[in-house]
Design a protein around this motif. Structure first.
Motif, PDB file in Angstrom:
ATOM      1  N   SER A 135      -2.604  -7.800  -0.369  1.00 10.72           N
ATOM      2  CA  SER A 135      -2.766  -6.621  -1.220  1.00 10.72           C
ATOM      3  C   SER A 135      -4.004  -5.811  -0.853  1.00 10.72           C
ATOM      4  CB  SER A 135      -2.831  -7.040  -2.688  1.00 10.72           C
ATOM      5  OG  SER A 135      -3.935  -7.899  -2.887  1.00 10.72           O
ATOM      6  N   SER A 136      -4.931  -6.413  -0.102  1.00 11.08           N
ATOM      7  CA  SER A 136      -6.162  -5.706   0.245  1.00 11.08           C
ATOM      8  C   SER A 136      -6.357  -5.532   1.749  1.00 11.08           C
ATOM      9  CB  SER A 136      -7.362  -6.460  -0.333  1.00 11.08           C
ATOM     10  OG  SER A 136      -7.441  -7.743   0.251  1.00 11.08           O
ATOM     11  N   GLN A 137      -5.398  -5.937   2.560  1.00  6.23           N
ATOM     12  CA  GLN A 137      -5.566  -5.850   4.004  1.00  6.23           C
ATOM     13  C   GLN A 137      -4.243  -5.539   4.697  1.00  6.23           C
ATOM     14  OE1 GLN A 137      -7.013  -9.357   6.186  1.00  6.23           O
ATOM     15  NE2 GLN A 137      -8.755  -8.068   6.749  1.00  6.23           N
ATOM     16  N   ALA A 138      -4.352  -4.789   5.795  1.00  7.66           N
ATOM     17  CA  ALA A 138      -3.178  -4.462   6.605  1.00  7.66           C
ATOM     18  C   ALA A 138      -3.527  -4.710   8.072  1.00  7.66           C
ATOM     19  CB  ALA A 138      -2.779  -3.010   6.397  1.00  7.66           C
TER      20      ALA A 138
ATOM     21  N   VAL B 154       3.249  -1.001  -4.567  1.00  2.45           N
ATOM     22  CA  VAL B 154       3.158   0.300  -3.922  1.00  2.45           C
ATOM     23  C   VAL B 154       2.652   0.076  -2.501  1.00  2.45           C
ATOM     24  CG1 VAL B 154       2.024   2.553  -3.982  1.00  2.45           C
ATOM     25  CG2 VAL B 154       2.687   1.421  -6.113  1.00  2.45           C
ATOM     26  N   PRO B 155       3.330   0.609  -1.497  1.00  5.09           N
ATOM     27  CA  PRO B 155       2.874   0.376  -0.124  1.00  5.09           C
ATOM     28  C   PRO B 155       1.537   1.052   0.148  1.00  5.09           C
ATOM     29  CG  PRO B 155       4.691   1.941  -0.146  1.00  5.09           C
ATOM     30  CD  PRO B 155       4.530   1.434  -1.544  1.00  5.09           C
TER      31      PRO B 155
ATOM     32  N   ALA C  72      -9.204  -3.366   6.248  1.00  2.00           N
ATOM     33  CA  ALA C  72      -9.111  -3.030   4.833  1.00  2.00           C
ATOM     34  C   ALA C  72      -8.827  -1.527   4.759  1.00  2.00           C
ATOM     35  CB  ALA C  72     -10.403  -3.376   4.116  1.00  2.00           C
ATOM     36  N   PRO C  73      -7.756  -1.111   4.118  1.00  2.00           N
ATOM     37  CA  PRO C  73      -7.369   0.304   4.128  1.00  2.00           C
ATOM     38  C   PRO C  73      -8.454   1.258   3.630  1.00  2.00           C
ATOM     39  CG  PRO C  73      -5.588  -1.023   3.264  1.00  2.00           C
ATOM     40  CD  PRO C  73      -6.768  -1.939   3.431  1.00  2.00           C
TER      41      PRO C  73
END
Length: 157
Positions: free
Chosen positions: A132-135, A45-46, A7-8
């Motif tokens: 949208s909430s994880q990378a 938005v990235p 999670a960013p």
């Protein structure tokens, strides 16, 4: 190449360069690239990760970004121009290759593949948007990954 979802907002990086392991002198914003959702989804938005890097890695990445942008833009415009020229001269088959290259570069750039390749090669890590909430972060150096995983309490995947 080790990778892990994160999670960013909870992510932390070791205070050293992921490429060379030297002390970080600044940060470079690595964008979490998107996949095909860049075409079928709405504008998003990235997610940006401020990765600590040494001065050399920062300068190399910034220079590579400018060079890559120039090469891609010239290739797109040149490929499209060459395709149009071939088409006007009735060489439809010959027009297909430069047109395909121009379209592939333009379409591929929208997903961020070019930035991810530069990030992975020059900085030693890249990011991909999973939701949208994880990378998902991918690391080139296992040693750096191990230090990052300890900071973020992540198991190797």
């Amino acid at each position: 190449m080790p990778s892990a979802p994160i999670a960013p907002e909870t992510n932390q990086f070791p205070k050293k360069c992921p490429h060379c392991g030297r002390k970080a002198e600044g940060t470079y914003a690595v964008a979490a690239v998107r996949g095909l959702d860049a075409y079928i989804g709405g504008y998003a938005v990235p997610v940006l990760f401020d990765v600590p890097v040494c001065r050399e890695a920062f300068e190399r990445r910034r220079t590579a970004a400018v060079v890559a942008l120039a090469v891609v833009l010239v290739s797109i415009v040149g490929g499209a121009g060459l395709a149009i020229w071939f088409a006007f001269h009735g060489a439809w088959l010959a027009a297909a290759l430069p047109a395909a290259v121009a379209v592939a570069l333009a379409a591929g750039g929208r997903t961020g593949w070019d930035a991810a390749l530069l990030d992975r090669h020059i900085l030693g890590l890249s990011a991909r948007s999973v939701s949208s909430s994880q990378a998902r972060l991918r690391f080139s150096r296992g040693e750096y990954y191990e230090q990052w995983a300890k900071l973020n309490h992540v198991k190797r995947t």
